[in-house]
Scaffold this active site. Sequence first.
Site, mmCIF file in Angstrom:
data_model
loop_
_atom_site.group_PDB
_atom_site.id
_atom_site.type_symbol
_atom_site.label_atom_id
_atom_site.label_comp_id
_atom_site.label_asym_id
_atom_site.label_seq_id
_atom_site.Cartn_x
_atom_site.Cartn_y
_atom_site.Cartn_z
ATOM 1 N N GLU A 238 -8.092 -4.561 4.909
ATOM 2 C CA GLU A 238 -7.735 -5.377 3.739
ATOM 3 C C GLU A 238 -6.407 -6.063 4.019
ATOM 4 O OE1 GLU A 238 -7.574 -3.325 0.033
ATOM 5 O OE2 GLU A 238 -9.603 -2.525 0.211
ATOM 6 N N GLU B 217 -0.399 -3.544 -8.606
ATOM 7 C CA GLU B 217 0.297 -2.794 -7.558
ATOM 8 C C GLU B 217 1.453 -1.960 -8.114
ATOM 9 O OE1 GLU B 217 -1.520 -3.106 -5.199
ATOM 10 O OE2 GLU B 217 -2.247 -5.161 -5.108
#
Length: 260
Positions: free
Chosen positions: A44, A55
């Site tokens: 990724e 995040e």
Amino acid sequence: MSKIKEAFAKEKAFIPFITCGDPDLETTEKIIEAMAAAGADLIELGIPFSDSTAEGSVIQEGNLRALSGGVTTDKVFDIVRRVRQKVTLPMVFMTYANVVFSYGTARFLDKAAEVGVDGLILPDVPYEEKEEFAPLCEAAGLDLISMIAPTSHDRIKMIAAEAKGFVYCVSSLGVTGVRSEITTDIGAMVRLVKEANPDIPCAVGFGISTPAQAEKMAAVSDGAIVGSAIVRLCEKYGREAAGPIGEYVRSMKVAVLQKD
């Protein structure tokens, strides 16, 4: 079979994440090559974004380091184009809808396919809004990866039925980050996915950092995804991070295969 599905065809998969341009673009290339050599099955690639809402602090700081170093979407495309001369395993972009919109959705997806990206993960685009992207991804030959969370409940089967590439099972509520313990019943989530779509692989991410956690998650799914622990290594080792990250990926791949 899509190239992404093929990554899960033989054995449990280990999927590392990095933020492109953290600590710099040259090191990112070395890290991708090191991860591939160490046994990663799929990588990724995070395209940095200033408002990365899914995040935790570790990856947010990685995004800021990359952006302050002048990383742009075009520079990330250039990295992939160069790395593709050596690395054959599947790669997917993980970024946010605004990054794609601001570049021009069709233009972004066509360019991603052209440089050798196989799929796209957009954590801020829920299933109900994926039609803005899904047909264009399909036209470009990219798998739009679906995410399911512990709160998805009745929606899991619906999401799974239309999933492409693999299903990203979010192990914990909240944002990405290293966790000492994962308590979600991942096995139950995976069973629901497989009931709706027996052929779609399921990989588990958010919070996995140790070999023991990776082994536990892979035991009830098709693979494990790790991001924050790798971005921490980028922060710790800077331009010398490729070696330590390669060693870490090797240990995690052994763990997901559940071999001594």
